[in-house]
Design a protein around this motif. Structure first.
Motif, PDB file in Angstrom:
ATOM      1  N   ASN A 184      42.774  39.687  50.778  1.00  8.32           N
ATOM      2  CA  ASN A 184      41.321  39.727  50.683  1.00  8.32           C
ATOM      3  C   ASN A 184      40.811  38.878  49.519  1.00  8.32           C
ATOM      4  O   ASN A 184      39.727  38.298  49.592  1.00  8.32           O
ATOM      5  CB  ASN A 184      40.829  41.171  50.531  1.00  8.32           C
ATOM      6  N   PHE A 185      41.593  38.790  48.455  1.00  5.08           N
ATOM      7  CA  PHE A 185      41.238  37.905  47.349  1.00  5.08           C
ATOM      8  C   PHE A 185      41.207  36.451  47.840  1.00  5.08           C
ATOM      9  O   PHE A 185      40.315  35.674  47.499  1.00  5.08           O
ATOM     10  CB  PHE A 185      42.236  38.026  46.192  1.00  5.08           C
ATOM     11  N   THR A 225      45.660  44.009  50.264  1.00  6.27           N
ATOM     12  CA  THR A 225      44.565  43.816  49.302  1.00  6.27           C
ATOM     13  C   THR A 225      44.550  42.390  48.773  1.00  6.27           C
ATOM     14  O   THR A 225      43.491  41.761  48.688  1.00  6.27           O
ATOM     15  CB  THR A 225      44.687  44.814  48.131  1.00  6.27           C
ATOM     16  N   VAL A 226      45.718  41.852  48.436  1.00  8.08           N
ATOM     17  CA  VAL A 226      45.801  40.481  47.913  1.00  8.08           C
ATOM     18  C   VAL A 226      45.220  39.439  48.891  1.00  8.08           C
ATOM     19  O   VAL A 226      44.495  38.537  48.471  1.00  8.08           O
ATOM     20  CB  VAL A 226      47.251  40.124  47.524  1.00  8.08           C
ATOM     21  N   SER A 285      36.327  43.168  46.708  1.00  3.77           N
ATOM     22  CA  SER A 285      36.776  41.840  46.288  1.00  3.77           C
ATOM     23  C   SER A 285      35.934  40.726  46.925  1.00  3.77           C
ATOM     24  O   SER A 285      35.800  39.647  46.344  1.00  3.77           O
ATOM     25  CB  SER A 285      38.252  41.644  46.638  1.00  3.77           C
ATOM     26  N   TYR A 337      39.770  39.393  37.637  1.00  2.63           N
ATOM     27  CA  TYR A 337      39.284  40.529  38.424  1.00  2.63           C
ATOM     28  C   TYR A 337      40.205  40.861  39.598  1.00  2.63           C
ATOM     29  O   TYR A 337      40.294  42.006  40.027  1.00  2.63           O
ATOM     30  CB  TYR A 337      37.853  40.273  38.890  1.00  2.63           C
ATOM     31  N   SER A 338      40.910  39.846  40.105  1.00  3.05           N
ATOM     32  CA  SER A 338      41.881  40.115  41.171  1.00  3.05           C
ATOM     33  C   SER A 338      42.988  41.028  40.664  1.00  3.05           C
ATOM     34  O   SER A 338      43.370  42.006  41.324  1.00  3.05           O
ATOM     35  CB  SER A 338      42.482  38.806  41.686  1.00  3.05           C
ATOM     36  N   LYS A 339      43.518  40.715  39.490  1.00  6.49           N
ATOM     37  CA  LYS A 339      44.572  41.540  38.906  1.00  6.49           C
ATOM     38  C   LYS A 339      44.061  42.950  38.608  1.00  6.49           C
ATOM     39  O   LYS A 339      44.759  43.944  38.826  1.00  6.49           O
ATOM     40  CB  LYS A 339      45.101  40.896  37.620  1.00  6.49           C
ATOM     41  N   ALA A 342      37.967  34.951  38.415  1.00 11.32           N
ATOM     42  CA  ALA A 342      38.454  35.383  39.734  1.00 11.32           C
ATOM     43  C   ALA A 342      39.881  35.927  39.621  1.00 11.32           C
ATOM     44  O   ALA A 342      40.210  36.961  40.218  1.00 11.32           O
ATOM     45  CB  ALA A 342      38.403  34.218  40.723  1.00 11.32           C
ATOM     46  N   LEU A 365      43.694  44.864  41.914  1.00 12.80           N
ATOM     47  CA  LEU A 365      45.001  45.214  42.463  1.00 12.80           C
ATOM     48  C   LEU A 365      45.616  46.390  41.699  1.00 12.80           C
ATOM     49  O   LEU A 365      46.175  47.313  42.301  1.00 12.80           O
ATOM     50  CB  LEU A 365      45.940  44.015  42.412  1.00 12.80           C
ATOM     51  N   PHE A 408      48.884  33.344  45.840  1.00 16.28           N
ATOM     52  CA  PHE A 408      47.921  33.652  44.788  1.00 16.28           C
ATOM     53  C   PHE A 408      48.377  33.097  43.438  1.00 16.28           C
ATOM     54  O   PHE A 408      47.585  32.499  42.707  1.00 16.28           O
ATOM     55  CB  PHE A 408      47.718  35.166  44.686  1.00 16.28           C
ATOM     56  N   ILE A 439      35.170  38.569  43.849  1.00 16.54           N
ATOM     57  CA  ILE A 439      35.855  37.281  43.864  1.00 16.54           C
ATOM     58  C   ILE A 439      34.964  36.208  44.482  1.00 16.54           C
ATOM     59  O   ILE A 439      34.945  35.058  44.032  1.00 16.54           O
ATOM     60  CB  ILE A 439      37.185  37.363  44.642  1.00 16.54           C
TER      61      ILE A 439
END
Length: 453
Positions: free
Chosen positions: A382-383, A379-380, A300, A319-321, A316, A324, A442, A304
């Motif tokens: 890190n976005f 993980t979130v 990410s 790709y985040s979704k 962004a 995840l 987010f 991101i």
């Protein structure tokens, strides 16, 4: 990169093939990173539970030290990725060299401070522990501290290659390091009978060689990011500030996180060698479930970071979704078999019957919590960091660590008499709070207003 059909407006920055080439090597690399620690634990188990416990205690302290310069690697990777998103390779190269200089300087200072104080550090953190565990810990800590500057170099270079979208390089070097470490363990532990000394020597040699190889590779001018004139010291204060803008909050967050873990480890140590050994094995096995999440977190930074650098915020989010969702899927593949075969897996470590039963129970609860809440908790954020929203993740993590992980561990493990299991339940409560905060942040989109470069 070729385009592909997607739900947002504008040409996609990354194809599925590109993402696969980035993510798959990262997952394999994270698997290998975990096996280095597990190889030490499994192979040194022949020397007894005191040796296993010693490696576990030292690794806990080392994580705190490593976190300091690992945070700089994250900061440098975010800055470099955003520059690449702007097509400014020259600035990305400057950021890369500053990252290396900063990491080397800080790691050398930490090593110099900790080497003569290593026995005191262990005593302060873990209090009264068995004499044989203490002796083994002091010896193993020596080799790990010497290897820290080399690990800092490896981590920084690996982060830079990931910023370019090239995760194959760090994977190849990681394979080499694993071969050296496991081969060294076999020779030093079983061949020469050196126990924890052998485990420390093998780990140190693998990190030294890995760092040297990485330095050669990152100096290749064919890379989109390369570091030139490695021997020439340069200090660009403005670039350092950009790196530290991400690195400092991330470093504080990570350091406080590790300090909290050490305090909790101190609680575990008070339960005796059986709980220490069971906790060590549960941590080692449990870390396998986190491999996809850690890999996606690293990916990410590249994905991101480049989206945000190019001001492509819709991409962004997209790709985040996507990242995840893949994290949940990949973690599920690992979690299910580990849950059902926990007793058989623990038996590999040759622990006492009591420690084996305890470790198996902890691992099963960990697998359930990992698949349900770990991705949103780790993980979130890190976005958010990749977008430059590092202060928010720091504040949430610090609050959650002290109030929930540490506080609930004391409450459940000591005052409610739940022992080691109470320590782990406190950790799961910490994960839940983090998940709630990071999901809200987010979704609201405040991270889109942050600026790094």
């Amino acid at each position: 990169m070729k385009s592909h059909t997607t739900s947002f407006i504008g040409e996609p920055l990354f194809t599925p093939a590109y993402l696969a080439k980035l993510i798959v090597p990262l997952i394999i690399e994270q698997f290998l990173a975990v096996t280095i620690g597990m190889a030490d634990t499994v192979m040194v188990a022949s020397s007894g539970e005191a040796a296993v416990s010693a490696i576990s205690l030292v690794d806990s302290i080392t994580l705190l030290i490593v976190q300091v310069f690992a945070s700089f690697a994250t900061g440098g990777a975010v800055v470099s990725s955003q520059y690449l998103g702007q097509k400014d390779n020259a600035s990305a190269n400057i950021a890369a060299k500053q990252l290396l200089i900063l990491s080397i300087m800080v790691s050398l200072v930490l090593m110099t401070i900790c080497l003569p104080l290593r026995s005191n550090i262990i005593k302060v953190i873990f209090g009264s522990i068995d004499a044989d565990v203490m002796d083994n810990s002091v010896v193993y800590f020596l080799f790990i501290l010497i290897s820290i500057p080399f690990l800092a170099i490896y981590n920084s270079c690996a982060a830079l290659f990931r910023s370019m979208g090239n995760s194959k390089v760090s994977l190849a070097v990681s394979v080499l390091m694993n071969i050296i470490n496991i081969g060294g363990n076999g020779y030093f532990i079983f061949g020469l009978g050196l126990g924890v000394v052998g485990a420390g020597l093998a780990t140190m040699l693998s990190r030294i060689i890995g760092a040297l190889v990485m330095l050669v590779l990152i100096s290749n001018r064919k890379n989109s990011i390369f570091v030139y004139k490695l021997w020439k010291f340069e200090w660009h204060f403005e670039m350092i500030k950009r790196i530290l803008r991400i690195g400092v909050p991330n470093g504080i967050e990570g350091s406080v996180f590790q300090i909290g873990k050490l305090l909790v480890q101190g609680i575990t140590a008070s339960f005796g060698t059986v709980s220490l050994a069971a906790n060590a094995i549960a941590n080692s096995v449990g870390s396998f479930a986190n491999i996809p999440g850690n890999a996606l977190g690293l990916a990410s930074i590249t994905v991101i970071g480049q989206c945000v650098g190019g001001k492509q915020y819709d991409q962004a989010v997209h790709y985040s979704k996507k990242l995840l969702g893949f994290t949940y899927f990949a973690m599920g593949i690992i979690v299910v078999p580990v849950f059902f075969f926990a007793p058989q897996i623990v038996s590999i470590f040759n622990l006492s019957a009591e420690a084996t039963v305890l470790a198996s129970s902890v691992i099963k609860t960990c697998m359930v919590a990992s698949i349900l809440i770990w991705p949103t908790a780790f993980t979130v954020p890190n976005f958010l960091r990749a977008a430059g929203d590092a202060k928010y993740t720091m504040i949430v993590s610090m609050f959650s660590m002290w109030i929930f992980r540490v506080g609930m561990s004391y409450l459940l493990a000591l005052y409610m008499g739940m022992g080691l299991m109470g320590v782990w339940y406190g950790m799961y409560i910490d994960w839940i709070f983090r998940s709630i905060c990071f999901i809200i942040r987010f979704v609201r989109g405040k991270w889109k207003t942050k600026r790094v470069i």
